[in-house]
Design a protein around this motif. Structure first.
Motif, PDB file in Angstrom:
ATOM      1  N   ASN A  98       0.803  -1.220   0.000  1.00 34.35           N
ATOM      2  CA  ASN A  98       0.000   0.000   0.000  1.00 34.35           C
ATOM      3  C   ASN A  98       0.837   1.272   0.000  1.00 34.35           C
ATOM      4  OD1 ASN A  98      -2.708  -1.043   0.062  1.00 34.35           O
ATOM      5  ND2 ASN A  98      -2.348  -1.664   2.190  1.00 34.35           N
ATOM      6  N   ALA A  99       2.044   1.188   0.564  1.00 34.93           N
ATOM      7  CA  ALA A  99       2.856   2.390   0.722  1.00 34.93           C
ATOM      8  C   ALA A  99       4.330   2.012   0.798  1.00 34.93           C
ATOM      9  CB  ALA A  99       2.449   3.136   1.993  1.00 34.93           C
ATOM     10  N   GLN A 129      -4.805   2.056  -2.927  1.00 33.54           N
ATOM     11  CA  GLN A 129      -3.823   2.853  -2.201  1.00 33.54           C
ATOM     12  C   GLN A 129      -2.428   2.634  -2.770  1.00 33.54           C
ATOM     13  OE1 GLN A 129      -3.868   2.223   2.021  1.00 33.54           O
ATOM     14  NE2 GLN A 129      -2.403   3.870   2.441  1.00 33.54           N
ATOM     15  N   ASN A 133       0.197   5.367  -4.518  1.00 37.39           N
ATOM     16  CA  ASN A 133       1.523   5.559  -3.917  1.00 37.39           C
ATOM     17  C   ASN A 133       2.633   4.895  -4.730  1.00 37.39           C
ATOM     18  OD1 ASN A 133       0.615   7.022  -1.644  1.00 37.39           O
ATOM     19  ND2 ASN A 133       0.066   5.131  -0.592  1.00 37.39           N
TER      20      ASN A 133
END
Length: 290
Positions: A98-99, A129, A133
Motif C-alpha cells: 500500500n505504501a 492505495q 503511492n
C-alpha cells in the motif's frame, strides 16, 4: 533495471514439489514461488519448509527466482520470511503493498540478516492505495520490480471484465510510469482463462504495447505465447539494424538524422533500436543457458 528478460513469469505453488521440479524444464524467464494465494491455510507451514529446502538444494538455471510470502499483517508472513531467509532468496515478492513504508519494513528485516544481504524486493501492486503511492513505492529501498495483481485490483475496484481492460488502464499505466521512473521491471497481471489462447495473446499484446516487460502466468500452457509476444520479432530486429546502419552513415556525413522506410530516424530512435537488439541478445543468451 535488470537486463534479464521477464517475458514470462510463472507462478508455482510452494506446496507442490512436483511442480517445482517440472519448472526446471520449462521455458519460463522467471518463477514466482508462491506461499500466499496458491497455498491452502493448512499447508502454509509445510509449504514454507519445502520451498526453503528446494531453493537451497535445486538449480533453477538462469531464471529469475522470486518468493511471494504472505503479508506481515497475516499470521504467516513473519514466519515465511524467517524460514525462507535461510535459503538466501534472490527476491521477495510482497503482496498488497500500500505504501513505501511496507517496503521499508521488509527491507529492515532483510538488513537484519546476513543471508538476505543481496535479496531484492518486488511489490504486488493490487490495491487502490498502492496505485496512488506507486512512485514512492518504486523508490523505496531494495526495490527491483512491480507485479500487477489485476485480480485483486479488480475486486477492490468492483469493475467488470472487459477484453480491452479499460477499467484497469489508469492503474496499469500509473504503476508502469512509476516503475520506469525508478528503473524497475514491470510485469503485467495474469490472464485467468488459460485455455483461451486468442484472449491471452490479445492481452499480452496490449501489455507489450503499453510497455510492460512481460506477463505473469498461471499455467505452463501460456508460456509460448508470452515468450513470443514480449520478444522482438524478426521484423523489429531487422528494422533496428537498418536504423542503426542508416544513422551511422548519416552521422559520418555530418547529418543529424537519417531516413528509413520513409520515416525520420534521430538519436532517440537509435537508443530504442539498440535496446531492441540488446533485448533480443539477452533472450537468446537466456534460452541457450536453459
Amino acid at each position: 533495471m535488470d537486463s534479464r528478460p521477464f517475458r514470462s513469469v510463472l507462478y508455482i505453488p510452494g506446496s507442490r514439489a512436483r511442480a517445482m521440479e517440472k519448472v526446471r524444464t520449462l521455458a519460463a524467464d522467471a518463477i514466482i514461488f508462491d506461499l500466499e494465494d496458491a497455498v491452502a491455510v493448512d499447508e502454509k507451514a509445510t509449504a514454507r519448509g519445502l520451498l526453503a529446502e528446494t531453493l537451497a538444494s535445486t538449480d533453477f538455471g538462469p531464471r529469475a527466482k522470486l518468493v511471494r510470502i504472505n503479508g506481515f499483517d497475516t499470521e504467516w508472513g513473519a514466519q515465511d520470511l524467517e524460514v525462507i531467509a535461510a535459503a538466501k532468496p534472490e527476491a521477495i515478492l510482497l503482496p498488497k503493498v500500500n505504501a513505501a513504508a511496507d517496503i521499508e519494513a521488509l527491507a529492515d528485516r532483510l538488513d537484519a540478516r546476513g543471508e538476505t544481504a543481496d535479496t531484492r524486493i518486488w511489490a504486488m501492486m493490487e490495491t487502490p492505495q498502492g496505485v496512488f503511492n506507486a512512485a514512492a513505492i518504486a523508490a523505496a529501498p531494495r526495490m527491483a520490480g512491480f507485479v500487477m495483481g489485476t485480480n485483486d485490483l479488480a475486486k477492490e475496484l468492483g469493475c467488470r471484465f472487459r477484453a480491452d481492460r479499460l477499467p484497469m488502464q489508469f492503474a496499469l499505466q500509473a504503476c508502469l510510469m512509476a516503475a520506469r521512473a525508478s528503473g524497475l521491471i514491470a510485469v503485467d497481471g495474469v490472464y485467468n482463462a488459460f485455455k483461451d489462447e486468442e484472449g491471452l495473446r490479445t492481452e499480452c499484446e496490449q501489455g507489450r504495447d503499453l510497455g510492460f516487460d512481460g506477463k505473469t502466468l498461471i499455467h505452463p500452457a501460456q508460456l509460448d505465447i508470452a515468450n513470443t509476444v514480449f520478444a522482438p520479432d524478426e521484423a523489429a530486429i531487422d528494422l533496428a539494424r537498418r536504423q542503426i546502419a542508416a544513422f551511422d552513415e548519416a552521422t559520418a556525413k555530418g547529418q543529424g538524422v537519417a531516413v528509413v522506410d520513409g520515416k525520420i530516424v534521430e538519436n532517440l530512435h537509435i537508443v530504442t533500436a539498440r535496446q531492441v537488439l540488446a533485448r533480443a541478445g539477452a533472450i537468446a543468451q537466456l534460452q541457450k543457458a536453459m
